[in-house]
Design a protein around this motif. Structure first.
Motif, PDB file in Angstrom:
ATOM      1  N   GLY A 159       8.862  20.678  -8.392  1.00  0.00           N
ATOM      2  CA  GLY A 159       8.521  20.494  -6.983  1.00  0.00           C
ATOM      3  C   GLY A 159       7.661  19.267  -6.764  1.00  0.00           C
ATOM      4  O   GLY A 159       7.439  18.451  -7.672  1.00  0.00           O
ATOM      5  N   PHE A 160       7.166  19.100  -5.551  1.00  0.00           N
ATOM      6  CA  PHE A 160       6.264  17.998  -5.236  1.00  0.00           C
ATOM      7  C   PHE A 160       4.842  18.350  -5.678  1.00  0.00           C
ATOM      8  O   PHE A 160       4.461  19.523  -5.732  1.00  0.00           O
ATOM      9  CB  PHE A 160       6.266  17.709  -3.737  1.00  0.00           C
ATOM     10  N   SER A 161       4.059  17.317  -5.926  1.00  0.00           N
ATOM     11  CA  SER A 161       2.637  17.484  -6.231  1.00  0.00           C
ATOM     12  C   SER A 161       1.825  17.002  -5.038  1.00  0.00           C
ATOM     13  O   SER A 161       2.197  16.015  -4.391  1.00  0.00           O
ATOM     14  CB  SER A 161       2.256  16.676  -7.479  1.00  0.00           C
ATOM     15  N   PRO A 162       0.703  17.663  -4.733  1.00  0.00           N
ATOM     16  CA  PRO A 162      -0.138  17.203  -3.627  1.00  0.00           C
ATOM     17  C   PRO A 162      -1.063  16.082  -4.080  1.00  0.00           C
ATOM     18  O   PRO A 162      -1.524  16.055  -5.227  1.00  0.00           O
ATOM     19  CB  PRO A 162      -0.938  18.458  -3.267  1.00  0.00           C
ATOM     20  N   ALA A 163      -1.343  15.162  -3.192  1.00  0.00           N
ATOM     21  CA  ALA A 163      -2.315  14.118  -3.478  1.00  0.00           C
ATOM     22  C   ALA A 163      -3.721  14.677  -3.287  1.00  0.00           C
ATOM     23  O   ALA A 163      -3.945  15.605  -2.513  1.00  0.00           O
ATOM     24  CB  ALA A 163      -2.099  12.924  -2.565  1.00  0.00           C
ATOM     25  N   ALA A 164      -4.667  14.091  -4.000  1.00  0.00           N
ATOM     26  CA  ALA A 164      -6.051  14.539  -3.887  1.00  0.00           C
ATOM     27  C   ALA A 164      -6.697  14.043  -2.602  1.00  0.00           C
ATOM     28  O   ALA A 164      -7.607  14.676  -2.059  1.00  0.00           O
ATOM     29  CB  ALA A 164      -6.851  14.063  -5.089  1.00  0.00           C
ATOM     30  N   SER A 165      -6.236  12.898  -2.096  1.00  0.00           N
ATOM     31  CA  SER A 165      -6.828  12.329  -0.887  1.00  0.00           C
ATOM     32  C   SER A 165      -5.788  11.482  -0.174  1.00  0.00           C
ATOM     33  O   SER A 165      -4.731  11.164  -0.731  1.00  0.00           O
ATOM     34  CB  SER A 165      -8.057  11.478  -1.228  1.00  0.00           C
ATOM     35  N   ARG A 166      -6.107  11.092   1.049  1.00  0.00           N
ATOM     36  CA  ARG A 166      -5.197  10.314   1.896  1.00  0.00           C
ATOM     37  C   ARG A 166      -5.759   8.909   2.060  1.00  0.00           C
ATOM     38  O   ARG A 166      -6.960   8.739   2.306  1.00  0.00           O
ATOM     39  CB  ARG A 166      -5.044  10.999   3.248  1.00  0.00           C
ATOM     40  N   SER A 167      -4.890   7.897   1.953  1.00  0.00           N
ATOM     41  CA  SER A 167      -5.339   6.506   2.045  1.00  0.00           C
ATOM     42  C   SER A 167      -4.741   5.844   3.280  1.00  0.00           C
ATOM     43  O   SER A 167      -3.517   5.865   3.458  1.00  0.00           O
ATOM     44  CB  SER A 167      -4.905   5.718   0.796  1.00  0.00           C
ATOM     45  N   PRO A 168      -5.568   5.260   4.154  1.00  0.00           N
ATOM     46  CA  PRO A 168      -5.019   4.506   5.287  1.00  0.00           C
ATOM     47  C   PRO A 168      -4.184   3.325   4.816  1.00  0.00           C
ATOM     48  O   PRO A 168      -4.400   2.786   3.715  1.00  0.00           O
ATOM     49  CB  PRO A 168      -6.265   4.037   6.041  1.00  0.00           C
ATOM     50  N   LEU A 169      -3.222   2.932   5.623  1.00  0.00           N
ATOM     51  CA  LEU A 169      -2.376   1.786   5.318  1.00  0.00           C
ATOM     52  C   LEU A 169      -2.921   0.581   6.077  1.00  0.00           C
ATOM     53  O   LEU A 169      -2.903   0.563   7.314  1.00  0.00           O
ATOM     54  CB  LEU A 169      -0.929   2.053   5.733  1.00  0.00           C
ATOM     55  N   THR A 170      -3.409  -0.419   5.358  1.00  0.00           N
ATOM     56  CA  THR A 170      -3.972  -1.616   5.984  1.00  0.00           C
ATOM     57  C   THR A 170      -2.931  -2.732   5.973  1.00  0.00           C
ATOM     58  O   THR A 170      -2.471  -3.147   4.909  1.00  0.00           O
ATOM     59  CB  THR A 170      -5.242  -2.081   5.261  1.00  0.00           C
ATOM     60  N   LEU A 171      -2.565  -3.179   7.165  1.00  0.00           N
ATOM     61  CA  LEU A 171      -1.540  -4.215   7.320  1.00  0.00           C
ATOM     62  C   LEU A 171      -2.138  -5.593   7.059  1.00  0.00           C
ATOM     63  O   LEU A 171      -3.364  -5.779   7.143  1.00  0.00           O
ATOM     64  CB  LEU A 171      -0.951  -4.172   8.728  1.00  0.00           C
ATOM     65  N   PRO A 172      -1.289  -6.584   6.746  1.00  0.00           N
ATOM     66  CA  PRO A 172      -1.802  -7.953   6.565  1.00  0.00           C
ATOM     67  C   PRO A 172      -2.563  -8.459   7.782  1.00  0.00           C
ATOM     68  O   PRO A 172      -3.462  -9.299   7.646  1.00  0.00           O
ATOM     69  CB  PRO A 172      -0.521  -8.767   6.322  1.00  0.00           C
ATOM     70  N   SER A 173      -2.233  -7.977   8.968  1.00  0.00           N
ATOM     71  CA  SER A 173      -2.922  -8.403  10.189  1.00  0.00           C
ATOM     72  C   SER A 173      -4.337  -7.851  10.285  1.00  0.00           C
ATOM     73  O   SER A 173      -5.110  -8.258  11.154  1.00  0.00           O
ATOM     74  CB  SER A 173      -2.127  -7.944  11.417  1.00  0.00           C
ATOM     75  N   GLY A 174      -4.688  -6.912   9.418  1.00  0.00           N
ATOM     76  CA  GLY A 174      -6.001  -6.278   9.461  1.00  0.00           C
ATOM     77  C   GLY A 174      -5.998  -4.932  10.146  1.00  0.00           C
ATOM     78  O   GLY A 174      -6.959  -4.162  10.026  1.00  0.00           O
ATOM     79  N   LEU A 175      -4.945  -4.609  10.890  1.00  0.00           N
ATOM     80  CA  LEU A 175      -4.844  -3.293  11.504  1.00  0.00           C
ATOM     81  C   LEU A 175      -4.656  -2.222  10.429  1.00  0.00           C
ATOM     82  O   LEU A 175      -4.093  -2.496   9.358  1.00  0.00           O
ATOM     83  CB  LEU A 175      -3.675  -3.247  12.483  1.00  0.00           C
ATOM     84  N   SER A 176      -5.101  -1.012  10.747  1.00  0.00           N
ATOM     85  CA  SER A 176      -5.016   0.073   9.786  1.00  0.00           C
ATOM     86  C   SER A 176      -4.417   1.300  10.458  1.00  0.00           C
ATOM     87  O   SER A 176      -4.775   1.632  11.587  1.00  0.00           O
ATOM     88  CB  SER A 176      -6.418   0.396   9.247  1.00  0.00           C
ATOM     89  N   ALA A 219       0.858  -1.190   0.000  1.00  0.00           N
ATOM     90  CA  ALA A 219       0.000   0.000   0.000  1.00  0.00           C
ATOM     91  C   ALA A 219       0.887   1.231   0.000  1.00  0.00           C
ATOM     92  O   ALA A 219       2.075   1.168   0.338  1.00  0.00           O
ATOM     93  CB  ALA A 219      -0.934   0.009   1.217  1.00  0.00           C
ATOM     94  N   ALA A 220       0.303   2.341  -0.383  1.00  0.00           N
ATOM     95  CA  ALA A 220       1.025   3.618  -0.378  1.00  0.00           C
ATOM     96  C   ALA A 220       0.035   4.751  -0.196  1.00  0.00           C
ATOM     97  O   ALA A 220      -1.148   4.620  -0.513  1.00  0.00           O
ATOM     98  CB  ALA A 220       1.810   3.795  -1.673  1.00  0.00           C
ATOM     99  N   SER A 221       0.520   5.860   0.325  1.00  0.00           N
ATOM    100  CA  SER A 221      -0.290   7.067   0.465  1.00  0.00           C
ATOM    101  C   SER A 221       0.618   8.263   0.236  1.00  0.00           C
ATOM    102  O   SER A 221       1.780   8.258   0.654  1.00  0.00           O
ATOM    103  CB  SER A 221      -0.926   7.126   1.859  1.00  0.00           C
ATOM    104  N   ASP A 222       0.100   9.267  -0.432  1.00  0.00           N
ATOM    105  CA  ASP A 222       0.883  10.460  -0.754  1.00  0.00           C
ATOM    106  C   ASP A 222       0.492  11.621   0.154  1.00  0.00           C
ATOM    107  O   ASP A 222      -0.643  11.715   0.628  1.00  0.00           O
ATOM    108  CB  ASP A 222       0.663  10.866  -2.213  1.00  0.00           C
ATOM    109  N   LYS A 223       1.433  12.520   0.363  1.00  0.00           N
ATOM    110  CA  LYS A 223       1.178  13.695   1.193  1.00  0.00           C
ATOM    111  C   LYS A 223       0.177  14.611   0.507  1.00  0.00           C
ATOM    112  O   LYS A 223       0.312  14.925  -0.679  1.00  0.00           O
ATOM    113  CB  LYS A 223       2.493  14.432   1.464  1.00  0.00           C
ATOM    114  N   VAL A 224      -0.811  15.050   1.273  1.00  0.00           N
ATOM    115  CA  VAL A 224      -1.865  15.914   0.748  1.00  0.00           C
ATOM    116  C   VAL A 224      -1.537  17.384   0.970  1.00  0.00           C
ATOM    117  O   VAL A 224      -1.694  18.213   0.076  1.00  0.00           O
ATOM    118  CB  VAL A 224      -3.220  15.555   1.411  1.00  0.00           C
ATOM    119  N   HIS A 225      -1.075  17.710   2.161  1.00  0.00           N
ATOM    120  CA  HIS A 225      -0.852  19.110   2.560  1.00  0.00           C
ATOM    121  C   HIS A 225       0.644  19.416   2.495  1.00  0.00           C
ATOM    122  O   HIS A 225       1.382  19.159   3.432  1.00  0.00           O
ATOM    123  CB  HIS A 225      -1.380  19.316   3.983  1.00  0.00           C
TER     124      HIS A 225
END
Length: 531
Positions: A382-399, A348-354
């Motif tokens: 420069g960097f580009s902002p992401a449109a939204s933030r995605s939680p990182l879900t681990l194989p254990s089910g934790l997020s 999984a991956a998530s990009d910086k929004v702000h």
């Protein structure tokens, strides 16, 4: 105190201006790493008396009074922000040859802009200024509103909001669970300014009584949550976290001369045996932009990560992500956080929004580049902002809910229910600021996001401060500033993600409404007749 208040009321000229700046600077001592809680009482008491002095000249018109109030508040803010944010200039010394010229803009220019909000706060307070307790409520209303605006306008910058001074330790952090940062800020200003009532005696009894009651509620609720609150509902899952703090010098990171050595240092700290009494970590965390490669373009780096991770372990790391845009166009770059498993696969991956202005992108880019001004982190476009933030879900089910760098200072960056996440994860690189107050202030603000939402915080910084805290802001374990190493900490997380049912925005506006009511009826003379 009446004699002292009288002397301050009569001040004029440079003495009045100088005291306003000094009052603001004194208030900055309440912020980390100093934490002189009493400094805010001195700071706001002086501000109230300075504003009181504006009523003493019968020849001054209402408009001139408002302008004088704005100037007094602006000077107060200038002192506060210069004393509290001077360390921003340290980031410009990392590449002194290219950016040292901008130090006055960072140390004086930015505080001068931020001080406008405090000038507006003082001016708004003057609109409903009155004798006694009402003027304290008016000042709290003005500062509560403008601190909220400071977090909102032009991408926002709520660093060192006044409310943080009232929440230096977990016992005093718990009110934010109900009121949020800005609700606590508004009520804090009322309490901090209450001693000013002793200087004029008008409204001292009701004002100080209310301030004492608010303080008692603040401490009492904190004690209840920490010691008497019922246990978490549902069985907790114990998770072992390893925080890797490599303490890589920022100049070395920017030079990119020894990328392999930097990468191998992270791997070595990852593979170290657990300390005595600790179990093997389930999750390893590296700080922001710690991988000195574009991972998707370096499969060998992913293989090395997979080789170091043991069965079932996962790595959460910061890295730059590139997104191709087609022939003839440079890639888009994102400041990202990755979840990688023991096979070297990106799960999984998530990009910086702000994004950070002037650090990761250049506001008014076309205009400023004509003058040769660049952002601190040099990438094409420069960097580009992401449109939204995605939680990182681990194989254990934790997020985990990801916040990259200074995203953690914005309460509004967190979704109301954290998108079902079990914890907040904040990765950052505060090496830009060296051994200054900056990293300490950043750490406090990150902890408050966890308390507001009632979930644990996992925070990893290149040079510190790295820590794991529980949902009450209590540090489970951590690494101090400018220490190289890794620590293992075990934290309990509810199997069912917790959701804070309090609406911070609604409670904040309710607080402002009550303060506005008190200020208004005092202005009309009702409270004065009661004294």
């Amino acid at each position: 105190m009446e004699r002292l208040a009288g002397r301050i009321l009569l001040l004029g000229g440079w003495r009045r201006s100088g005291l306003a700046v000094l009052a603001g600077a004194i208030g900055a001592l309440a912020m980390p790493p100093f934490g002189v809680f009493a400094a805010m009482f001195v700071s706001f008491t002086l501000l109230v008396w300075l504003l009181d002095g504006l009523t003493g000249d019968p020849e001054r018109s209402g408009t001139l009074n408002l302008r004088a109030a704005f100037l007094t508040g602006w000077l107060f803010g200038l002192g506060y922000f210069v004393a509290g944010l001077w360390w921003l200039g340290n980031a410009l010394l990392v590449d002194a040859s290219g950016f040292a010229w901008a130090i006055p803009l960072a140390v004086l220019g930015l505080p001068a802009l931020l001080a406008i909000f405090y000038g507006v706060a003082a001016m708004l307070a003057r609109l409903v200024w009155s004798d006694g307790m009402g003027r304290i409520a008016a000042l709290a209303l003005g500062f509560g509103l403008t601190e909220w605006l400071r977090a909102t306008i032009a991408t926002g910058f709520p660093w060192n909001a006044i409310g943080y001074a009232a929440m230096p330790v977990p016992l005093m952090m718990q009110s934010s669970y109900v009121l949020g940062l800005f609700g606590v800020t508004a009520l804090s200003v009322f309490v901090f300014a209450a001693p000013a009532l002793l200087g004029t005696r008008r409204g001292a009894v009701p004002g100080l009584t209310l301030a004492v009651l608010l303080s008692a509620a603040h401490f009492g609720y904190g004690a209840w949550r920490l010691h008497l609150a019922p246990p978490e509902i549902g069985e907790e899952r114990q998770v072992s976290i390893r925080l890797v703090q490599p303490n890589i010098d920022q100049a070395q990171k920017m030079e990119n001369a020894d990328r392999v050595g930097v990468f191998e240092k992270h791997l070595a700290l990852t593979s170290a045996a657990p300390a005595a009494g600790h179990q093997r970590p389930d999750v390893i965390v590296w700080p922001e932009t710690s991988v000195p490669f574009i991972l998707t373009e370096n499969p060998d780096a992913l293989v090395r990560i997979g080789d170091v991770l043991q069965d079932g372990q996962v790595l959460i790391t910061g890295a730059v992500r590139a997104e191709e845009r087609g022939a003839g166009l440079p890639p888009r770059y994102y400041n990202s956080i990755y979840l990688i498993d023991d096979k070297g696969q990106i799960l999984a991956a998530s990009d910086k929004v702000h994004l950070t202005p002037f650090g990761e992108y250049l506001p008014f880019e076309d205009l400023l580049r004509r003058f040769g001004i660049e952002e601190l982190i040099s990438l094409p476009g420069g960097f580009s902002p992401a449109a939204s933030r995605s939680p990182l879900t681990l194989p254990s089910g934790l997020s985990f809910y990801p916040l990259i760098c200074y995203e953690a200072i914005f309460p509004g960056e967190l979704a109301p229910d954290l998108a079902g996440a079990n914890a907040i994860i904040n990765i950052t690189n505060d090496a830009w600021f060296g051994a200054t107050p900056g990293p300490y202030q950043h750490f406090l603000q990150s902890r408050l996001r966890a308390v507001e939402r009632g979930v644990p915080l996992i925070r990893d910084a290149n040079n510190g401060i790295s820590a794991v805290t529980d949902s009450y802001g209590q540090v489970v374990d951590g690494l101090a500033l400018n220490i190289s190493g890794a620590i293992d900490a075990t934290i309990g997380m509810p199997t069912v993600p917790k959701r804070n049912s309090f609406d911070h925005n609604l409670n904040f506006w309710l607080v402002l409404g009550v303060l506005g009511f008190v200020a208004s009826i005092s202005r009309l003379g009702f409270i004065r007749r009661m004294n």
